[in-house]
Design a protein around this motif. Structure first.
Motif, PDB file in Angstrom:
ATOM      1  N   ALA A  91       0.838  -1.763   0.200  1.00 53.70           N
ATOM      2  CA  ALA A  91       0.029  -0.127  -0.390  1.00 53.70           C
ATOM      3  C   ALA A  91       0.680   1.344  -0.033  1.00 53.70           C
ATOM      4  CB  ALA A  91      -0.735  -0.102   0.910  1.00 53.70           C
ATOM      5  N   GLU A  92       1.696   1.366   0.661  1.00 56.65           N
ATOM      6  CA  GLU A  92       3.009   2.628   0.703  1.00 56.65           C
ATOM      7  C   GLU A  92       3.560   2.788  -1.237  1.00 56.65           C
ATOM      8  OE1 GLU A  92       4.013   4.349   3.819  1.00 56.65           O
ATOM      9  OE2 GLU A  92       1.834   3.213   4.451  1.00 56.65           O
ATOM     10  N   ASP A  93       3.582   1.715  -1.872  1.00 56.51           N
ATOM     11  CA  ASP A  93       4.418   1.983  -3.141  1.00 56.51           C
ATOM     12  C   ASP A  93       3.136   2.788  -3.889  1.00 56.51           C
ATOM     13  OD1 ASP A  93       5.125   2.093  -5.305  1.00 56.51           O
ATOM     14  OD2 ASP A  93       5.417  -0.282  -5.482  1.00 56.51           O
ATOM     15  N   LYS A  94       3.405   4.356  -3.860  1.00 59.59           N
ATOM     16  CA  LYS A  94       2.234   5.077  -4.384  1.00 59.59           C
ATOM     17  C   LYS A  94       2.412   5.453  -5.573  1.00 59.59           C
ATOM     18  CE  LYS A  94       1.641   6.754  -0.604  1.00 59.59           C
ATOM     19  NZ  LYS A  94       0.728   6.220   0.869  1.00 59.59           N
ATOM     20  N   SER A  95       3.204   4.622  -6.542  1.00 66.07           N
ATOM     21  CA  SER A  95       2.745   3.989  -7.785  1.00 66.07           C
ATOM     22  C   SER A  95       1.797   3.331  -8.494  1.00 66.07           C
ATOM     23  CB  SER A  95       4.554   2.769  -8.471  1.00 66.07           C
ATOM     24  OG  SER A  95       4.146   1.770  -7.703  1.00 66.07           O
ATOM     25  N   LEU A  96       1.509   2.298  -7.329  1.00 65.14           N
ATOM     26  CA  LEU A  96      -0.147   1.787  -7.752  1.00 65.14           C
ATOM     27  C   LEU A  96      -1.184   2.352  -7.812  1.00 65.14           C
ATOM     28  CD1 LEU A  96      -0.181  -0.839  -4.663  1.00 65.14           C
ATOM     29  CD2 LEU A  96       0.739  -1.478  -7.717  1.00 65.14           C
ATOM     30  N   PRO A  97      -2.080   2.285  -8.720  1.00 60.51           N
ATOM     31  CA  PRO A  97      -3.421   3.070  -8.344  1.00 60.51           C
ATOM     32  C   PRO A  97      -4.293   3.201  -7.215  1.00 60.51           C
ATOM     33  CG  PRO A  97      -3.349   1.522 -10.139  1.00 60.51           C
ATOM     34  CD  PRO A  97      -2.463   1.435  -9.371  1.00 60.51           C
ATOM     35  N   LYS A  98      -4.808   4.002  -7.309  1.00 65.88           N
ATOM     36  CA  LYS A  98      -5.721   4.557  -5.702  1.00 65.88           C
ATOM     37  C   LYS A  98      -6.644   3.944  -5.208  1.00 65.88           C
ATOM     38  CE  LYS A  98      -9.263   8.115  -3.810  1.00 65.88           C
ATOM     39  NZ  LYS A  98      -9.305   9.331  -4.038  1.00 65.88           N
ATOM     40  N   ASP A  99      -7.554   2.817  -6.233  1.00 63.45           N
ATOM     41  CA  ASP A  99      -8.325   1.875  -5.609  1.00 63.45           C
ATOM     42  C   ASP A  99      -7.355   0.447  -5.092  1.00 63.45           C
ATOM     43  OD1 ASP A  99      -9.964   3.453  -6.360  1.00 63.45           O
ATOM     44  OD2 ASP A  99     -11.040   2.255  -7.727  1.00 63.45           O
ATOM     45  N   ALA A 100      -6.382   0.281  -5.874  1.00 59.01           N
ATOM     46  CA  ALA A 100      -5.113  -0.951  -5.494  1.00 59.01           C
ATOM     47  C   ALA A 100      -4.871  -0.502  -4.438  1.00 59.01           C
ATOM     48  CB  ALA A 100      -3.881  -0.948  -6.268  1.00 59.01           C
ATOM     49  N   VAL A 101      -4.391   0.792  -4.113  1.00 57.96           N
ATOM     50  CA  VAL A 101      -3.454   0.924  -2.667  1.00 57.96           C
ATOM     51  C   VAL A 101      -4.797   0.785  -1.405  1.00 57.96           C
ATOM     52  CG1 VAL A 101      -3.140   2.997  -1.539  1.00 57.96           C
ATOM     53  CG2 VAL A 101      -2.066   3.124  -3.420  1.00 57.96           C
ATOM     54  N   TYR A 102      -6.073   1.198  -2.075  1.00 55.20           N
ATOM     55  CA  TYR A 102      -6.781   1.049  -0.881  1.00 55.20           C
ATOM     56  C   TYR A 102      -7.415  -0.713  -0.251  1.00 55.20           C
ATOM     57  CZ  TYR A 102     -11.830  -0.275   1.199  1.00 55.20           C
ATOM     58  OH  TYR A 102     -13.569  -0.125   1.661  1.00 55.20           O
ATOM     59  N   ASN A 103      -7.374  -0.936  -1.371  1.00 55.86           N
ATOM     60  CA  ASN A 103      -7.156  -2.736  -1.435  1.00 55.86           C
ATOM     61  C   ASN A 103      -5.961  -2.952  -0.052  1.00 55.86           C
ATOM     62  OD1 ASN A 103      -9.647  -2.820  -2.917  1.00 55.86           O
ATOM     63  ND2 ASN A 103      -8.645  -3.529  -4.649  1.00 55.86           N
ATOM     64  N   ALA A 104      -4.514  -2.534  -0.744  1.00 59.42           N
ATOM     65  CA  ALA A 104      -3.464  -3.349  -0.329  1.00 59.42           C
ATOM     66  C   ALA A 104      -3.905  -3.050   1.629  1.00 59.42           C
ATOM     67  CB  ALA A 104      -2.667  -2.490  -0.524  1.00 59.42           C
ATOM     68  N   TYR A 105      -4.451  -1.540   1.709  1.00 54.97           N
ATOM     69  CA  TYR A 105      -4.598  -1.156   3.312  1.00 54.97           C
ATOM     70  C   TYR A 105      -5.590  -1.896   3.548  1.00 54.97           C
ATOM     71  CZ  TYR A 105      -1.084   2.542   3.479  1.00 54.97           C
ATOM     72  OH  TYR A 105       0.215   3.872   3.227  1.00 54.97           O
ATOM     73  N   PHE A 106      -6.585  -1.662   3.257  1.00 56.04           N
ATOM     74  CA  PHE A 106      -7.840  -2.994   3.593  1.00 56.04           C
ATOM     75  C   PHE A 106      -7.987  -4.391   3.927  1.00 56.04           C
ATOM     76  CE2 PHE A 106     -11.454  -5.026   3.155  1.00 56.04           C
ATOM     77  CZ  PHE A 106     -12.647  -5.186   3.616  1.00 56.04           C
ATOM     78  N   TYR A 107      -6.866  -4.939   3.509  1.00 58.68           N
ATOM     79  CA  TYR A 107      -6.297  -6.703   3.387  1.00 58.68           C
ATOM     80  C   TYR A 107      -5.129  -6.130   4.906  1.00 58.68           C
ATOM     81  CZ  TYR A 107      -9.739  -8.973   0.430  1.00 58.68           C
ATOM     82  OH  TYR A 107     -11.285  -9.031  -0.137  1.00 58.68           O
ATOM     83  N   ALA A 108      -4.286  -5.240   3.909  1.00 59.03           N
ATOM     84  CA  ALA A 108      -3.114  -5.339   5.918  1.00 59.03           C
ATOM     85  C   ALA A 108      -4.068  -5.241   7.238  1.00 59.03           C
ATOM     86  CB  ALA A 108      -2.240  -4.184   5.308  1.00 59.03           C
ATOM     87  N   ALA A 109      -5.419  -4.261   6.963  1.00 53.32           N
ATOM     88  CA  ALA A 109      -5.934  -4.562   8.556  1.00 53.32           C
ATOM     89  C   ALA A 109      -6.898  -5.534   8.697  1.00 53.32           C
ATOM     90  CB  ALA A 109      -7.001  -3.001   8.288  1.00 53.32           C
ATOM     91  N   ARG A 110      -7.738  -5.979   7.368  1.00 52.28           N
ATOM     92  CA  ARG A 110      -8.539  -7.857   8.020  1.00 52.28           C
ATOM     93  C   ARG A 110      -7.570  -8.574   8.159  1.00 52.28           C
ATOM     94  NH1 ARG A 110     -12.765  -8.495   5.006  1.00 52.28           N
ATOM     95  NH2 ARG A 110     -12.318 -10.792   5.941  1.00 52.28           N
TER      96      ARG A 110
END
Length: 683
Positions: A241-260
């Protein structure tokens, strides 16, 4: 047969024929050229395609817009391939949207017109268009050997949720996913083969250019459900999620699943909450935001009630869809009642009005009023009696479901006339605008006896259908229920949807269609035999099965009264019945009524406790009673408060449903006071 009898038979036949012709002429006059479409449908049902085509050709020339479209759709399905393609071309040129294009390319694909399909779909975004349309575009490119195939194929398989349509494509064209590591990975995730998907993640995640939001979502799912290495996996998702080159929705999914994933392990509540908040910050739409916030609030509730209450205070005003959070607030209520945090409950009831759903506001208002009324809650400077009245009035006024409103009316001591006024409208839809073309089509289906076409059309457009039209089509569906019992349920769904979001005061007929008495002869007989109130059993059937005699729950409960096989077997032994079918309405109602009657007797005449037992088991109910009495420090905790403490959310909601439904049935058909019926059930 003598001459006199023969004359009478001929006379009756002539009268029937005359009446039928008059009815037919009347419909032709009412519907004009549109009548040709409905008559054509009847001929199609009879496999008389020449007559159907003749009528459709007449209809297409001068029909109203929607019925002309339906006529072209029908014409395209009953001729030769070439004839159908002509109709499909006319359909698409007249109505150039994706639905008509999909029908057209489907026909073209049968004909092998792959280049034309590729041309027609070249401007379509394969990541957003209809999924089946994307299938045909890729299929046409594949068949043509197009140089664009690889890019379009890859984009389709990586940019959207993996679906049966994707698997169908691989099977239809014998494409092995082994040649495409990303597709192979996605197919395994789609098949819930998470543990075998984990070895693929490193190579897939290393190619950032291809790391779409859907792929990040699949990686998160794989770690969440396929591994218990929570700390490492969550950190991997967080770093992604910290990789800012990813699309915004991909960043959301990465943070979301990290939290889950952090949330799976009780060691990392702070990290879970932090990543949920980051997911909320980059949510691309309201649904994504609500999903992250819902998990965040539940994560806080795992820590403590106080943490959850502080989170509600801070983030509650940012809620997008209030109804999404109903189960969270239900669990929060249960926790607060179990821990006796009465004052916090009162504060919550006061603060959530602007962002919680109407249902939640009603619940918290009613329970707070009862806490004041029973003396469990006392607030300095607040007169308990006045506060209780104020909260009961809030519950009554909440524009929500029946249970809390009817109980609030009971506690306020309202007269039957006052109650009737309060329930004149359940929920109003002030923004309603009717779709006259859809209403014309649905009315035609009902008037011409084409009942089997009603429900699917209504499902796609129910928000645009007014009360008068709903009354007609729901009645037509109900009447057909004697031929096919499943239509009772369809009728109920149509009427109930409108009753719960009406554009005016719903007429009595709409209430009766939303609260029907299907299988009434069976209900009446068995209620008399076993001493059960008819309105109570009708409320139970509506809650259990929506009057669908063939329904089976995931747990294995069957039929109208949703009996488990083991329970039915015990009942059959007691009744000395060796052979029975739980999908037979009479048998099912008989067994269910007997079982409910037995529970009422075993629970000393308490109908509400019997309903809890019917859903959750009598052993559980007795155990819950003892725990609740000890927990609250009183003998015989009032049953409405007892309901709020039940540990099974399903049983809590079941009790609310059946009591509310029974009160409506009592008022509609038996002229009983709904308030008194609610009181009787609660005692």
């Amino acid at each position: 047969m003598n001459r006199k009898v023969l004359s009478l038979v001929l006379l009756f036949s002539a009268v029937a024929c005359f009446c039928s012709c008059r009815a037919s002429d009347s419909l032709s006059s009412e519907y004009g050229n549109d009548a040709f479409y409905f008559r054509a449908l009847k001929h199609v049902d009879e496999n008389d395609y020449p007559k159907a085509k003749k009528l459709l050709r007449k209809n297409i020339k001068n029909a109203s817009p929607l019925i002309r479209r339906r006529s072209l759709e029908l014409m395209s399905s009953i001729g030769s391939i070439d004839e159908n393609l002509i109709s499909l071309h006319d359909l698409y040129t007249s109505y150039p949207d994706e639905d008509s294009l999909l029908l057209y390319v489907h026909g073209l694909f049968k004909k092998g017109e792959f280049q034309l399909i590729a041309d027609l779909t070249q401007d379509k975004d394969i990541s957003k268009c209809l999924n089946e349309l994307a299938y045909y575009r890729c299929a046409a490119l594949y068949k043509r050997g197009s140089s664009n195939f690889s890019d379009e194929f890859t984009r389709w398989f990586t940019s959207r949720p993996y679906s049966k349509q994707h698997s169908k494509f691989l099977d239809d064209f014998k494409i092995s996913p082994d040649a495409f590591p990303i597709i192979k990975f996605r197919k395994k995730v789609f098949s819930y083969d998470y543990s075998n998907s984990i070895p693929d993640i490193d190579s897939i995640a290393s190619n950032r250019e291809l790391l779409t939001p859907q792929l990040v979502n699949d990686i998160g799912k794989t770690y969440l459900y396929g591994s218990n290495n929570n700390s490492t996996n969550a950190q991997f998702m967080h770093d992604l999620a910290e990789d800012k080159s990813l699309p915004k929705d991909a960043v959301y999914n990465a943070y979301f699943y990290a939290a889950r994933i952090y949330d799976k392990d009780t060691k990392y509540p702070d990290k879970a909450c932090a990543d949920y908040l980051k997911a909320m910050e980059c949510a691309g739409d309201d649904a994504s935001y609500d999903s992250a916030l819902w998990y965040f609030l539940n994560s806080k509730l795992k820590i403590s009630i106080q943490d959850a209450l502080e989170a509600v205070k801070t983030y509650g005003p940012s809620i997008r869809d209030p109804n999404y959070y109903d189960d969270f607030f239900d669990t929060l209520s249960l926790r607060m009642l179990s821990r006796h945090v009465w004052f916090a409950y009162y504060q919550t009831a006061t603060s959530i009005e602007t962002f919680a759903s109407k249902e939640v506001v009603a619940k918290y208002s009613y329970v707070t009023a009862r806490l004041f009324q029973t003396g469990l809650l006392k607030v300095n400077g607040v007169k308990s009696e006045e506060a209780a009245k104020k909260f009961f009035e809030k519950a009554l006024d909440s524009d929500t479901s029946i249970y809390y409103r009817i109980l609030a009316a009971y506690r306020l001591g309202l007269s039957d006339e006052e109650v009737k006024k309060c329930f004149a409208v359940l929920r109003s839809d002030d923004s309603f605008v009717a779709n006259k073309d859809e209403e014309l089509l649905l009315n035609g289906y009902a008037d011409f006896g084409l009942v089997e076409h009603i429900y699917a059309e209504w499902e796609n457009h129910y928000k645009e259908i007014g009360t008068d039209c709903v009354l007609k089509i729901a009645q037509a569906l109900y009447d057909y229920g004697t031929t096919d019992n499943s239509y009772y349920t369809k009728s109920l769904r149509v009427a109930a949807k409108k009753l719960n979001r009406s554009e005016g005061t719903p007429p009595t007929e709409l209430w009766q269609l939303a609260y029907p008495r299907a299988f009434y002869d069976c209900v009446k007989k068995h209620c008399q035999d076993y001493g059960v109130d008819e309105y109570l059993l009708l409320g139970l059937i509506r809650a259990e099965s929506f009057f669908d005699p063939n329904i089976q729950s995931n747990a294995g409960a069957n039929g109208l009264t949703q009996l488990m096989e083991a329970t039915a077997g015990d009942i059959a032994k007691k009744m000395k019945i060796q052979v029975y079918d739980l999908n037979d309405p009479d048998i099912n109602i008989r067994f269910g009524t007997y079982y409910l009657s037995e529970l009422i007797e075993r629970l000393k005449g308490s109908q509400i406790l019997s309903l809890f037992a019917y859903n959750g088991g009598i052993g559980h109910v007795r155990s819950w009673q003892k725990s609740a009495d000890l927990n609250f420090g009183m003998d015989n905790l009032p049953n409405d408060l007892f309901l709020e403490t039940l540990p099974f959310a399903e049983t809590r909601q079941y009790g609310r449903y059946v009591l509310g439904y029974a009160a409506v049935y009592a008022a509609l058909y038996y002229k009983d006071s709904p308030v008194q019926v609610a009181k009787k059930i609660l005692e």
